[in-house]
Design a protein around this motif. Structure first.
Motif, PDB file in Angstrom:
ATOM      1  N   ASP A 138      -8.014   3.514  -6.373  1.00 18.91           N
ATOM      2  CA  ASP A 138      -8.414   3.820  -5.003  1.00 18.91           C
ATOM      3  C   ASP A 138      -7.133   3.848  -4.182  1.00 18.91           C
ATOM      4  O   ASP A 138      -6.597   2.803  -3.814  1.00 18.91           O
ATOM      5  CB  ASP A 138      -9.387   2.768  -4.482  1.00 18.91           C
ATOM      6  N   ARG A 139      -6.637   5.046  -3.947  1.00 20.09           N
ATOM      7  CA  ARG A 139      -5.337   5.206  -3.288  1.00 20.09           C
ATOM      8  C   ARG A 139      -5.356   4.690  -1.848  1.00 20.09           C
ATOM      9  O   ARG A 139      -4.389   4.077  -1.393  1.00 20.09           O
ATOM     10  CB  ARG A 139      -4.956   6.690  -3.325  1.00 20.09           C
ATOM     11  N   GLU A 140      -6.427   4.960  -1.127  1.00 18.84           N
ATOM     12  CA  GLU A 140      -6.503   4.552   0.281  1.00 18.84           C
ATOM     13  C   GLU A 140      -6.474   3.035   0.438  1.00 18.84           C
ATOM     14  O   GLU A 140      -5.801   2.501   1.310  1.00 18.84           O
ATOM     15  CB  GLU A 140      -7.755   5.131   0.937  1.00 18.84           C
ATOM     16  N   ASP A 145       2.411   4.621  -2.231  1.00 21.27           N
ATOM     17  CA  ASP A 145       2.119   5.402  -3.439  1.00 21.27           C
ATOM     18  C   ASP A 145       3.059   5.026  -4.575  1.00 21.27           C
ATOM     19  O   ASP A 145       2.655   4.989  -5.733  1.00 21.27           O
ATOM     20  CB  ASP A 145       2.231   6.892  -3.148  1.00 21.27           C
ATOM     21  N   HIS A 150       0.811  -1.217   0.000  1.00 15.39           N
ATOM     22  CA  HIS A 150       0.000   0.000   0.000  1.00 15.39           C
ATOM     23  C   HIS A 150       0.845   1.268   0.000  1.00 15.39           C
ATOM     24  O   HIS A 150       0.584   2.183   0.766  1.00 15.39           O
ATOM     25  CB  HIS A 150      -0.925   0.013   1.217  1.00 15.39           C
TER      26      HIS A 150
END
Length: 187
Positions: free
Chosen positions: A133-135, A111, A109
């Motif tokens: 969905d970055r989160e 970036d 997870h």
């Protein structure tokens, strides 16, 4: 205290590199190296970095050259294979192929992992990142000719294999354990 100082120095270094690239692009756009273009590039690049700051991307891993070369070779093979497949789909008579949009949750997870995996997947013909969905670290991937590429599970495994290759090439030991443990626990 020392860790915070190292973070700030690293952030300033990253901002300096970004400013250097922005100034270089500015000069290339004008096509002439002059003091005015240099000053204008510094002003515009500085304004871009101040008013549109990018989130900090941390790099906690290390570069593994062998794994990077293996990932590059796998990418080249996948690129040629997918190009030939898309070309065959384009000239094949009959109804259009069945496509799909699928969600692929990544195991790491960060970036950096999210961005690199999305870039590599988007560069391969027949696949395209629709949303991120970055989160939750989920990539939404459009796949052309789902049946001809092995179905949903084969395409999901292909995306996870790209992530695994990227983590092997530039990931930390913890990230490497995440993708390796997940692979070993799969049936």
């Amino acid at each position: 205290m020392r860790r915070r100082l190292r973070y700030r120095l690293g952030r300033w270094r990253d901002q300096g590199i970004a400013l250097g690239w922005l100034v270089s692009i500015w000069i290339l756009l004008w096509g002439d190296v002059t003091w005015g273009n240099l000053l204008g590039g510094l002003l515009v690049g500085g304004a871009v970095l101040v008013f549109f700051p990018l989130p900090p991307v941390t790099f906690g891993g290390r570069l593994r050259v062998g794994a990077l070369l293996a990932m590059g070779a796998a990418f080249a093979v996948d690129l040629v294979r997918a190009s030939l497949h898309v070309a065959a789909v384009a000239v094949r008579p009959g109804p259009p192929p069945r496509s799909a949009i699928m969600a692929v949750p990544l195991r790491v997870h960060t970036d950096l992992n999210l961005a690199l995996t999305a870039e590599v997947i988007s560069l391969v013909p027949g696949t395209l990142i629709i949303d991120v969905d970055r989160e939750a670290a989920i990539l939404y991937v459009h796949v052309l000719d789902l049946d001809g590429t092995g179905g949903i599970e084969a395409n999901r495994e292909r995306v996870l294999a790209v992530e695994r290759g990227i983590v092997r090439a530039v990931g930390s030991a913890t990230e490497l354990n995440l993708v390796t443990a997940d692979r070993e626990s799969a049936p």
